[in-house]
Design an enzyme around this catalytic site. Structure first.
Site, short mmCIF file in Angstrom:
data_model
loop_
_atom_site.label_atom_id
_atom_site.label_comp_id
_atom_site.label_asym_id
_atom_site.label_seq_id
_atom_site.Cartn_x
_atom_site.Cartn_y
_atom_site.Cartn_z
N GLU A 82 0.82 -1.22 0.00
CA GLU A 82 0.00 0.00 0.00
C GLU A 82 0.85 1.26 0.00
OE1 GLU A 82 -3.00 -0.60 3.01
OE2 GLU A 82 -3.94 -2.17 1.81
N LYS B 220 -15.68 -2.25 2.48
CA LYS B 220 -15.01 -2.67 1.24
C LYS B 220 -16.05 -3.35 0.36
CE LYS B 220 -10.49 -3.93 3.30
NZ LYS B 220 -9.81 -5.03 4.05
P1 PGA Z 1 -6.41 -6.37 2.15
O1 PGA Z 1 -5.74 -5.45 3.26
O2 PGA Z 1 -7.00 -5.52 1.10
O3 PGA Z 1 -5.27 -7.23 1.68
O4 PGA Z 1 -7.47 -7.17 2.88
C1 PGA Z 1 -6.32 -4.26 3.73
C2 PGA Z 1 -6.93 -4.39 5.11
O5 PGA Z 1 -6.82 -5.43 5.79
O6 PGA Z 1 -7.57 -3.44 5.56
ZN ZN Z 2 -7.93 -4.50 7.65
#
Ligand code: PGA
Ligand code: ZN
Length: 426
Positions: free
Chosen positions: A208, A337
């Protein structure tokens, strides 16, 4: 011209994300014009209760191909959407959910369904000649606090730092653009500081965009970040947050967590954070405990009054899992998400439930992203107040920040920056 905004074609293709892993891109045509295109993100540090991401298996792309999901969009999903009104987002999403018919979207693939759902939203907004955030909410006006993940650990890095994300939040900025400027300046200080302390390999970046120093101790990583903040002169405007992703630090057999190379019980974890919160201005902690421990989440939420406790793997943007959390007082914020649940409509419902129950909503990228900035429009549409989309580097991250700058400009004086009210911005 038809008398309604008719979907005339749906076409998916396989593209690659920022890790070079295949993902789904969907085009939606309205009245014979290409109007909406959307990419599907993908996690690496995933929760067990997420909707099903369909991968091909076999040898092509190491088994990560998405041609089966593409096929599902181009056949069953396209058949369902053709000739329908593109503005009927809810009906279209719920019909795709029903067509799939499984609890976790494993028949068609959540990546297939989500690609169609998001492309429909974009196509509808474009057809009505509105920016996406305004199409979804005419009251959209809150610019989020960026939760800047400047030091990476856990599954998203090559070091042995237990927590996945060490985040700074520029809550004291007056505007989103000032918030972005402050964090970019701090990141520019942090990088040479990290190299000076830990050597040049430490400034390679994690998934990230944050630095990956060879640190094990949580305080040492926080101190590094805080030293960069102090040197920048912006200390009074900054607070801190973590994503611990503790599901991935948990050993089910011994029922303990590996924090800083030591084994901690649930109580040990809660005490660890009580101490940390008394030493640093920490305002938000994501996934401090593993994804099945609702009771532990309720306990830590009570133990840390005033701190935002965010459920990511715990809630997976799922209304039923959030409802249980609300009932038990587990966490006080939901990580949001869209691909964890698989349609825009269901994700919106989860956000509504969160706000109604006094929970915060933190819109988030996945570690596997593309250049598609969709979540920037979505966080403004929700008046969500906070967005987690990595460090202010790498185009798949900056695409979101740059889109937020455009939205801020478009909204003009109607825009407000969430600032210190990031948990309850409206
Ligand atoms: P991921 O990580 O997109 O690999 O799940 C981001 C998070 O855990 O917030
Ligand atoms: Zn997370």
């Amino acid at each position: 011209m038809s008398e309604y905004n008719r979907i005339t074609d749906v076409n998916a293709r396989e593209i690659i994300d920022c890790r070079g892993t295949p993902t789904v891109q969907v085009d939606v045509w309205v009245d014979d014009e290409l109007r909406g295109r959307a990419d599907v993100p993908s996690g690496r540090s995933t929760g067990s209760y997420e909707a099903y991401e369909m991968r091909d298996g076999g040898t092509r792309y190491g088994g990560y191909g998405v041609t089966k999901a593409i096929h599902n969009v181009n056949t069953a999903i396209a058949d369902l959407l053709l000739d329908r009104d593109v503005t009927e987002q809810r009906a279209l999403d719920l019909d795709m959910v029903a067509l799939d018919g499984t609890p976790n979207k494993s028949r068609l693939g959540a990546n297939a369904i989500l690609g169609a759902s998001l492309a429909v939203a974009r196509a509808a907004a474009a057809t009505l000649e509105l920016p996406l955030y305004r199409y979804l909410n005419s009251e959209a006006h809150v610019l989020p606090v960026p939760m800047m993940n400047l030091v990476n650990g856990g599954k998203l890095s090559s070091n042995d730092l237990c927590f996945q994300e060490f985040i700074m939040m520029p809550v004291g900025a007056e505007t989103f653009s000032e918030a972005l400027q402050i964090t970019a300046e701090i990141n520019a200080i942090l990088r040479p500081m990290t190299a000076a302390r830990y050597g040049k390999l430490a400034v390679n970046v994690g998934d990230e965009g944050g630095v990956v120093p060879p640190i094990v101790d949580v305080r040492e990583a926080l101190n590094l970040l805080r030293d960069a903040v102090r040197q920048s002169g912006y200390e009074s405007k900054i607070v801190y947050a973590f994503d611990c992703a503790a599901t991935h630090l948990y050993d089910r057999r011994s029922e303990t967590y590996q924090f800083e190379g030591k084994q901690l019980s649930r109580d040990g974890v809660i005490q660890f954070f009580k101490n940390l919160v008394s030493e640093y201005p920490i305002v938000s902690i994501e996934d401090p405990l593993q994804e099945d421990d609702y009771e532990g989440f309720a306990e830590i939420t009570r133990a840390l009054p005033g701190v935002q406790i965010v459920g990511d793997d715990l809630f997976v943007t799922n209304k039923a899992r959030l409802a249980r959390g609300v009932e038990m007082g587990a966490a006080n914020s939901v990580l949001w998400k869209v691909n964890q649940i698989g349609t825009l409509t269901e994700a919106m419902e989860t956000a509504t439930m969160a706000f109604r129950n006094g929970y915060g909503v933190c819109v988030s990228e996945r570690s596997g992203e593309t250049e598609d900035p969709m979540i920037a429009d979505l966080v403004v549409a929700l008046n969500g107040g906070q967005i987690k989309t990595g460090a202010p580097v790498r185009s798949e991250r900056t695409a979101k920040y740059n889109r937020l700058l455009q939205i801020e400009e478009e909204l003009g004086p109607a825009a407000t920056y969430a600032g210190r009210s990031f948990r309850r911005p409206v």
